[in-house]
Design a protein around this motif. Sequence first.
Motif, mmCIF file in Angstrom:
data_model
loop_
_atom_site.group_PDB
_atom_site.id
_atom_site.type_symbol
_atom_site.label_atom_id
_atom_site.label_comp_id
_atom_site.label_asym_id
_atom_site.label_seq_id
_atom_site.Cartn_x
_atom_site.Cartn_y
_atom_site.Cartn_z
ATOM 1 N N ARG A 81 0.864 -1.223 0.177
ATOM 2 C CA ARG A 81 0.235 -0.048 -0.093
ATOM 3 C C ARG A 81 0.625 1.042 -0.101
ATOM 4 O O ARG A 81 2.724 1.332 0.248
ATOM 5 C CB ARG A 81 -0.740 0.275 1.152
ATOM 6 C CG ARG A 81 -0.369 -0.459 2.047
ATOM 7 C CD ARG A 81 -1.128 -0.058 3.356
ATOM 8 N NE ARG A 81 -1.298 -2.084 3.695
ATOM 9 C CZ ARG A 81 -0.258 -2.684 4.827
ATOM 10 N NH1 ARG A 81 0.635 -2.419 4.584
ATOM 11 N NH2 ARG A 81 -0.523 -4.207 4.302
ATOM 12 N N SER A 202 -8.297 -3.595 -3.800
ATOM 13 C CA SER A 202 -8.057 -3.079 -2.704
ATOM 14 C C SER A 202 -7.983 -5.199 -2.071
ATOM 15 O O SER A 202 -8.210 -4.917 -2.546
ATOM 16 C CB SER A 202 -10.080 -1.963 -2.398
ATOM 17 O OG SER A 202 -9.975 -2.527 -0.931
ATOM 18 N N GLU A 203 -7.998 -4.513 -0.673
ATOM 19 C CA GLU A 203 -6.894 -5.398 -0.202
ATOM 20 C C GLU A 203 -8.747 -5.327 0.689
ATOM 21 O O GLU A 203 -8.424 -6.592 1.137
ATOM 22 C CB GLU A 203 -5.907 -5.170 0.589
ATOM 23 C CG GLU A 203 -4.942 -5.072 0.215
ATOM 24 C CD GLU A 203 -3.616 -4.850 0.997
ATOM 25 O OE1 GLU A 203 -3.028 -5.678 1.491
ATOM 26 O OE2 GLU A 203 -3.668 -3.440 1.716
ATOM 27 N N ASN A 204 -8.970 -4.746 0.708
ATOM 28 C CA ASN A 204 -10.702 -4.628 1.638
ATOM 29 C C ASN A 204 -11.719 -5.033 0.979
ATOM 30 O O ASN A 204 -12.231 -3.095 -0.220
ATOM 31 C CB ASN A 204 -10.839 -3.676 2.780
ATOM 32 C CG ASN A 204 -12.117 -3.611 3.643
ATOM 33 O OD1 ASN A 204 -13.240 -4.860 3.364
ATOM 34 N ND2 ASN A 204 -12.094 -3.153 4.535
ATOM 35 N N ASP A 206 -14.434 -4.282 1.253
ATOM 36 C CA ASP A 206 -16.117 -3.479 1.725
ATOM 37 C C ASP A 206 -15.513 -1.980 1.283
ATOM 38 O O ASP A 206 -16.509 -0.690 2.068
ATOM 39 C CB ASP A 206 -16.604 -3.563 3.193
ATOM 40 C CG ASP A 206 -17.027 -5.100 3.035
ATOM 41 O OD1 ASP A 206 -17.120 -5.474 2.410
ATOM 42 O OD2 ASP A 206 -17.069 -5.240 4.817
ATOM 43 N N MET A 207 -14.094 -2.334 1.065
ATOM 44 C CA MET A 207 -13.627 -0.177 0.890
ATOM 45 C C MET A 207 -13.683 0.190 -0.339
ATOM 46 O O MET A 207 -12.382 -0.944 -1.053
ATOM 47 C CB MET A 207 -12.722 -0.001 1.933
ATOM 48 C CG MET A 207 -12.971 -0.053 3.273
ATOM 49 S SD MET A 207 -14.039 1.307 3.666
ATOM 50 C CE MET A 207 -12.668 2.168 4.106
ATOM 51 N N ALA A 302 -18.448 0.091 6.636
ATOM 52 C CA ALA A 302 -17.340 -0.497 7.010
ATOM 53 C C ALA A 302 -16.560 1.444 7.204
ATOM 54 O O ALA A 302 -16.095 1.597 7.625
ATOM 55 C CB ALA A 302 -16.885 -0.891 5.824
ATOM 56 N N ALA A 306 -14.077 3.291 9.817
ATOM 57 C CA ALA A 306 -12.717 3.361 9.881
ATOM 58 C C ALA A 306 -12.411 5.008 9.847
ATOM 59 O O ALA A 306 -11.328 5.125 10.019
ATOM 60 C CB ALA A 306 -12.954 3.181 7.868
ATOM 61 N N GLU A 342 -4.439 0.218 7.445
ATOM 62 C CA GLU A 342 -5.072 -0.124 7.860
ATOM 63 C C GLU A 342 -6.266 -1.724 7.909
ATOM 64 O O GLU A 342 -5.926 -2.138 8.355
ATOM 65 C CB GLU A 342 -5.587 -0.410 9.494
ATOM 66 C CG GLU A 342 -4.241 -0.177 10.612
ATOM 67 C CD GLU A 342 -4.596 0.528 12.130
ATOM 68 O OE1 GLU A 342 -3.596 -0.082 13.036
ATOM 69 O OE2 GLU A 342 -5.093 1.313 12.157
ATOM 70 N N ARG A 343 -7.005 -0.953 7.276
ATOM 71 C CA ARG A 343 -8.798 -1.638 6.546
ATOM 72 C C ARG A 343 -8.090 -1.555 5.161
ATOM 73 O O ARG A 343 -9.738 -2.139 4.697
ATOM 74 C CB ARG A 343 -9.573 -0.604 7.311
ATOM 75 C CG ARG A 343 -9.980 -0.249 8.909
ATOM 76 C CD ARG A 343 -9.729 0.494 8.508
ATOM 77 N NE ARG A 343 -10.967 0.583 10.483
ATOM 78 C CZ ARG A 343 -9.829 0.607 11.544
ATOM 79 N NH1 ARG A 343 -8.810 1.453 10.839
ATOM 80 N NH2 ARG A 343 -10.223 0.264 12.714
ATOM 81 N N GLY A 344 -7.013 -1.916 4.447
ATOM 82 C CA GLY A 344 -7.161 -2.563 3.487
ATOM 83 C C GLY A 344 -6.938 -1.531 2.266
ATOM 84 O O GLY A 344 -7.080 -2.274 1.123
ATOM 85 N N ARG A 346 -6.046 0.702 -0.387
ATOM 86 C CA ARG A 346 -4.494 0.808 -1.372
ATOM 87 C C ARG A 346 -3.617 2.036 -1.176
ATOM 88 O O ARG A 346 -2.340 1.811 -1.344
ATOM 89 C CB ARG A 346 -4.682 -0.198 -2.376
ATOM 90 C CG ARG A 346 -3.643 -0.520 -3.774
ATOM 91 C CD ARG A 346 -2.230 -2.081 -3.509
ATOM 92 N NE ARG A 346 -3.644 -3.051 -3.406
ATOM 93 C CZ ARG A 346 -3.370 -3.940 -2.818
ATOM 94 N NH1 ARG A 346 -2.640 -4.931 -2.467
ATOM 95 N NH2 ARG A 346 -4.067 -5.336 -3.456
#
Length: 496
Positions: A81, A202-204, A206-207, A302, A306, A342-344, A346
Amino acid sequence: MTVEADGRLSQARECSMPQYRLKGRDLARLSVMSPATPPFVSRRRLLGGAAAVLPGVAFSHLLAAEHDPAGAAHFPAKAKRVIWLFMHGGPSHVDLFDPKPELVRHAGKPLPESLGAVETRRKVAENPLLGPVKPFRRHGAGGIEISGFLPRMAELADEMCVIRSCHGDSVNHPQSVYQMNTGSILMGKPSLGSWVSYGLGSENADMPAFVVMPDPGGGLKGGPPAWGSAFLPATHQGTTLRPGENPILHLRPAGGQSSARQRSTLDLVNRLNQAHQSARAEDTHLDARMRAYELAFRMQSAAPEAVDLSKESDATKTLYGLDQPVTREFGTRCLLARRLVERGVRFVQLYSGDTNGWDAHEDVLKNHTDYSARTDQPVAALILDLKQRGLLDDTLVIWGGEFGRMPMSEKGTGRDHNPWGYTTVLFGAGVKRGHVHGATDDFGLRAEVDKVHVHDLHATILHLLGVDHERLTHRHNGRDERLTDVAGNVVRGILA
């Protein structure tokens, strides 16, 4: 189908789906759209209605998911990231990170003729040289010289990779802001964050993959196209976080609808979509759009969590300077950046500097004292916080502006724009620590040793993320477009 700036679907026109190409890779696992795919004309009114009941930014996030090559890294990444701290206006490298003894010795004298003609914006080439307005001191085990403007960042000299030989192609703010963000001095190209979102996702789920936090004062030279997606799908544009209680527009349900009411509406939309899809089994695109609606619904829970700082400890808030009026605003955004990665998320970009920002035409000392006071502690806090949480090893942090400043004076105590030589500082994943790369000439006018063009910087950032800048492309108007155009080399000398 198009997506408007607020994320809602436009009913103005239909368009066929573009092609996407990632060179040199097996595309079997990617969902590649055919330019012959017919648009969903019969679903226009339905999709417009869905956009009205779902949060706009979230709705656009997965709108183009069916042709998004997410997770398509070319090789193992050092960085997962990026946090980009953009000092808008052009911080003075010769007053912050690039000490020049010759500039001190020749202060008050004209630039030596041996340096040749100088292209400047305000015709300051004949003005006397201005020495650094604050002294430099050595810091860290490597003795990196940093000025007194940035005492907290200077304490982290052993974490820095200082590139003193950056250069670009325009003396004007908008063009240089575009180039630093998009690789081109012209408006209309996708930003680096958009390319990263397009290439890696994205790694998440939901984001969003790419989030931008502009300076609350506004006035970015060049405006939002600096974080736009241009010809990439609109889902890859930067999602803007604004100050205040509603940082993401259209995130909350329209008209105070309850979660149950929204769920019921979404279920109805899904049933109608499934009925439409049953007669078109060969068309896989509708299924992806249905997943987009689900993401929008999930993001309503989500995203607020955040951006909620209430559960951060008092010690953490103090570290970032939230207890001090001068540092509170930028410190808050730096803390939000940490929470987002922290929440994904990128790619996170923070801007320091309103309409003028670090643009010290009249008084470098006054301008840089002000902006350094606002940002120095929060930036240092971000690096320390990432490190103590184990995130700095796979997070790349970038500090820098669109260009630097001239060694000649302007109005006696200021400096004009200088794109020919300036400094960018990197921290974290994949770069050498306590390291200085490249050099400008004896007066800080032009990059001279181990030069790093903006294209090279972009190629290196993508490389650290596991992406070959020559292979991540998008087919547009019959041409394979890429972030670095037909240029760019990875700067191997800064890689750990």
